[in-house]
Design a protein around this motif. Structure first.
Motif, PDB file in Angstrom:
ATOM      1  N   LEU A 183     102.621 -27.082  77.998  1.00  0.00           N
ATOM      2  CA  LEU A 183     101.445 -28.056  77.705  1.00  0.00           C
ATOM      3  C   LEU A 183     101.811 -28.797  76.683  1.00  0.00           C
ATOM      4  N   LEU A 184     102.421 -28.586  75.411  1.00  0.00           N
ATOM      5  CA  LEU A 184     102.922 -29.413  74.409  1.00  0.00           C
ATOM      6  C   LEU A 184     103.883 -30.519  75.130  1.00  0.00           C
ATOM      7  N   LYS A 185     104.788 -30.208  75.772  1.00  0.00           N
ATOM      8  CA  LYS A 185     105.820 -31.013  76.537  1.00  0.00           C
ATOM      9  C   LYS A 185     104.975 -32.248  77.247  1.00  0.00           C
ATOM     10  N   GLU A 186     103.962 -31.772  77.965  1.00  0.00           N
ATOM     11  CA  GLU A 186     103.100 -32.578  78.872  1.00  0.00           C
ATOM     12  C   GLU A 186     101.950 -33.378  77.816  1.00  0.00           C
ATOM     13  N   LEU A 187     101.398 -32.885  76.990  1.00  0.00           N
ATOM     14  CA  LEU A 187     100.121 -33.504  76.370  1.00  0.00           C
ATOM     15  C   LEU A 187     100.585 -34.052  74.836  1.00  0.00           C
ATOM     16  N   GLY A 188     101.700 -33.501  74.333  1.00  0.00           N
ATOM     17  CA  GLY A 188     102.226 -34.033  73.067  1.00  0.00           C
ATOM     18  C   GLY A 188     101.191 -34.191  72.054  1.00  0.00           C
ATOM     19  N   GLY A 189     101.120 -35.252  71.444  1.00  0.00           N
ATOM     20  CA  GLY A 189     100.361 -35.795  70.398  1.00  0.00           C
ATOM     21  C   GLY A 189      98.922 -35.781  70.406  1.00  0.00           C
ATOM     22  N   ASP A 190      98.583 -35.723  71.869  1.00  0.00           N
ATOM     23  CA  ASP A 190      96.926 -35.618  71.891  1.00  0.00           C
ATOM     24  C   ASP A 190      96.290 -34.218  71.519  1.00  0.00           C
ATOM     25  N   VAL A 191      97.231 -33.189  71.137  1.00  0.00           N
ATOM     26  CA  VAL A 191      96.716 -31.783  70.821  1.00  0.00           C
ATOM     27  C   VAL A 191      96.878 -31.683  69.346  1.00  0.00           C
ATOM     28  N   ALA A 192      95.877 -30.941  68.828  1.00  0.00           N
ATOM     29  CA  ALA A 192      96.035 -30.746  67.249  1.00  0.00           C
ATOM     30  C   ALA A 192      96.397 -29.120  67.334  1.00  0.00           C
ATOM     31  N   ALA A 193      96.023 -28.337  68.151  1.00  0.00           N
ATOM     32  CA  ALA A 193      96.447 -26.844  68.112  1.00  0.00           C
ATOM     33  C   ALA A 193      96.271 -26.452  69.548  1.00  0.00           C
ATOM     34  N   ILE A 194      97.146 -25.192  69.980  1.00  0.00           N
ATOM     35  CA  ILE A 194      97.068 -24.422  70.988  1.00  0.00           C
ATOM     36  C   ILE A 194      97.119 -22.897  70.608  1.00  0.00           C
ATOM     37  N   GLU A 195      96.205 -22.337  71.109  1.00  0.00           N
ATOM     38  CA  GLU A 195      96.038 -21.053  70.820  1.00  0.00           C
ATOM     39  C   GLU A 195      95.810 -19.996  72.174  1.00  0.00           C
ATOM     40  N   HIS A 196      96.426 -18.856  72.176  1.00  0.00           N
ATOM     41  CA  HIS A 196      96.138 -17.979  73.124  1.00  0.00           C
ATOM     42  C   HIS A 196      94.818 -17.094  72.782  1.00  0.00           C
ATOM     43  N   ILE A 197      93.999 -16.991  73.706  1.00  0.00           N
ATOM     44  CA  ILE A 197      92.785 -16.556  73.277  1.00  0.00           C
ATOM     45  C   ILE A 197      92.210 -15.457  74.812  1.00  0.00           C
ATOM     46  N   GLY A 198      91.153 -15.009  74.350  1.00  0.00           N
ATOM     47  CA  GLY A 198      90.938 -14.144  75.508  1.00  0.00           C
ATOM     48  C   GLY A 198      91.567 -12.593  75.614  1.00  0.00           C
ATOM     49  N   SER A 199      91.199 -11.679  76.616  1.00  0.00           N
ATOM     50  CA  SER A 199      91.677 -10.447  76.613  1.00  0.00           C
ATOM     51  C   SER A 199      93.292 -10.304  76.621  1.00  0.00           C
ATOM     52  N   THR A 200      94.002 -11.288  77.431  1.00  0.00           N
ATOM     53  CA  THR A 200      95.448 -11.204  77.313  1.00  0.00           C
ATOM     54  C   THR A 200      96.115 -11.424  76.003  1.00  0.00           C
ATOM     55  N   SER A 201      95.425 -11.851  75.226  1.00  0.00           N
ATOM     56  CA  SER A 201      95.948 -12.237  73.791  1.00  0.00           C
ATOM     57  C   SER A 201      95.782 -11.175  72.606  1.00  0.00           C
ATOM     58  N   VAL A 202      95.075  -9.991  73.219  1.00  0.00           N
ATOM     59  CA  VAL A 202      94.935  -8.725  72.475  1.00  0.00           C
ATOM     60  C   VAL A 202      95.709  -7.660  72.928  1.00  0.00           C
ATOM     61  N   PRO A 203      96.944  -7.272  72.036  1.00  0.00           N
ATOM     62  CA  PRO A 203      97.756  -6.166  72.486  1.00  0.00           C
ATOM     63  C   PRO A 203      96.987  -5.046  72.996  1.00  0.00           C
ATOM     64  N   GLY A 204      97.484  -4.305  73.894  1.00  0.00           N
ATOM     65  CA  GLY A 204      96.794  -3.060  74.440  1.00  0.00           C
ATOM     66  C   GLY A 204      95.550  -3.325  75.365  1.00  0.00           C
ATOM     67  N   LEU A 205      95.174  -4.564  75.431  1.00  0.00           N
ATOM     68  CA  LEU A 205      93.726  -4.624  75.851  1.00  0.00           C
ATOM     69  C   LEU A 205      93.965  -4.698  77.637  1.00  0.00           C
ATOM     70  N   SER A 206      93.308  -3.770  78.351  1.00  0.00           N
ATOM     71  CA  SER A 206      93.336  -4.140  79.745  1.00  0.00           C
ATOM     72  C   SER A 206      92.305  -5.706  79.942  1.00  0.00           C
ATOM     73  N   ALA A 207      92.741  -6.231  80.970  1.00  0.00           N
ATOM     74  CA  ALA A 207      92.217  -7.589  81.209  1.00  0.00           C
ATOM     75  C   ALA A 207      92.369  -8.131  82.535  1.00  0.00           C
ATOM     76  N   LYS A 208      91.472  -8.851  83.139  1.00  0.00           N
ATOM     77  CA  LYS A 208      91.822  -9.864  84.160  1.00  0.00           C
ATOM     78  C   LYS A 208      93.164 -10.661  83.945  1.00  0.00           C
ATOM     79  N   PRO A 209      94.173 -10.468  84.836  1.00  0.00           N
ATOM     80  CA  PRO A 209      95.478 -11.002  84.312  1.00  0.00           C
ATOM     81  C   PRO A 209      95.593 -12.723  84.469  1.00  0.00           C
ATOM     82  N   ILE A 210      94.638 -13.322  83.694  1.00  0.00           N
ATOM     83  CA  ILE A 210      94.323 -14.567  83.636  1.00  0.00           C
ATOM     84  C   ILE A 210      94.611 -15.099  82.213  1.00  0.00           C
ATOM     85  N   LEU A 211      95.763 -15.904  81.935  1.00  0.00           N
ATOM     86  CA  LEU A 211      95.954 -16.175  80.445  1.00  0.00           C
ATOM     87  C   LEU A 211      94.957 -17.442  80.076  1.00  0.00           C
ATOM     88  N   ASP A 212      94.139 -17.188  79.173  1.00  0.00           N
ATOM     89  CA  ASP A 212      93.252 -18.140  78.481  1.00  0.00           C
ATOM     90  C   ASP A 212      93.841 -18.779  77.337  1.00  0.00           C
TER      91      ASP A 212
END
Length: 172
Positions: A25-54
């Motif tokens: 994403l950073l390579k493709e979007l570059g300077g248009d982005v101020a921040a990128i964060e992993h959110i949602g359940s897949t970002s929480v260690p140990g939490l079962s989740a839908k296998p979709i990276l948010d």
């Protein structure tokens, strides 16, 4: 075709998959982005989740979705205009079945902050992770073919946790 809501056990590969996607994403979007964060359940260690990276992309100010459409399409994302609020949020998804969501928001928006508060609270409160996991599994069992009902069923819990997180941080 409606996708079934399936909750899978936590996968320790999710953080590395996020990092790889973040780099793309950073390579493709570059300077248009101020921040990128992993959110949602897949970002929480140990939490079962839908296998979709948010993935949450933060902008200094909102721009039209068209600014990102072509570049995100090169990475396999499709814009979901029905899930947008053109002045506050753009939503893209990848994969069939879906594997990634990209939420594009301004960094000063309530929703941007809410996602981070929720994630950070769960990361530091394992007892709450267990409660949330039980709720998600119950909702998936009851609403496995109705993603909207599944999502709606989590709303009150999420709002309660965001309130707790705000209080904990003195942001009431």
């Amino acid at each position: 075709m409606r996708e079934k809501v399936e909750i899978t056990p936590y996968d320790p590969a999710w953080p590395a998959l996020y990092e790889a996607e973040r780099e793309s994403l950073l390579k493709e979007l570059g300077g248009d982005v101020a921040a990128i964060e992993h959110i949602g359940s897949t970002s929480v260690p140990g939490l079962s989740a839908k296998p979709i990276l948010d993935i949450q992309i933060g902008l200094s100010e909102m721009v039209p979705a068209t600014v990102f459409e072509e570049r995100l399409q090169r990475l396999g994302y499709r814009h979901q205009p029905g899930a947008d609020d053109p002045n506050r949020r753009h939503f893209f998804r990848k994969g069939v079945p879906r594997t990634h969501h990209v939420h594009i928001l301004t960094m000063d928006s309530r929703e941007y902050r809410r996602h981070l508060l929720f994630r950070d609270y769960l990361r530091s409160h394992p007892e709450t992770v267990a409660e949330y996991e039980a709720l998600k599994k119950d909702l998936a069992a009851r609403h496995g073919h109705d993603r909207g009902a599944y999502t709606d069923g989590k709303t009150a819990f999420i709002e309660e946790i965001v309130e707790r997180a705000q209080k904990e941080r003195g942001q009431e």
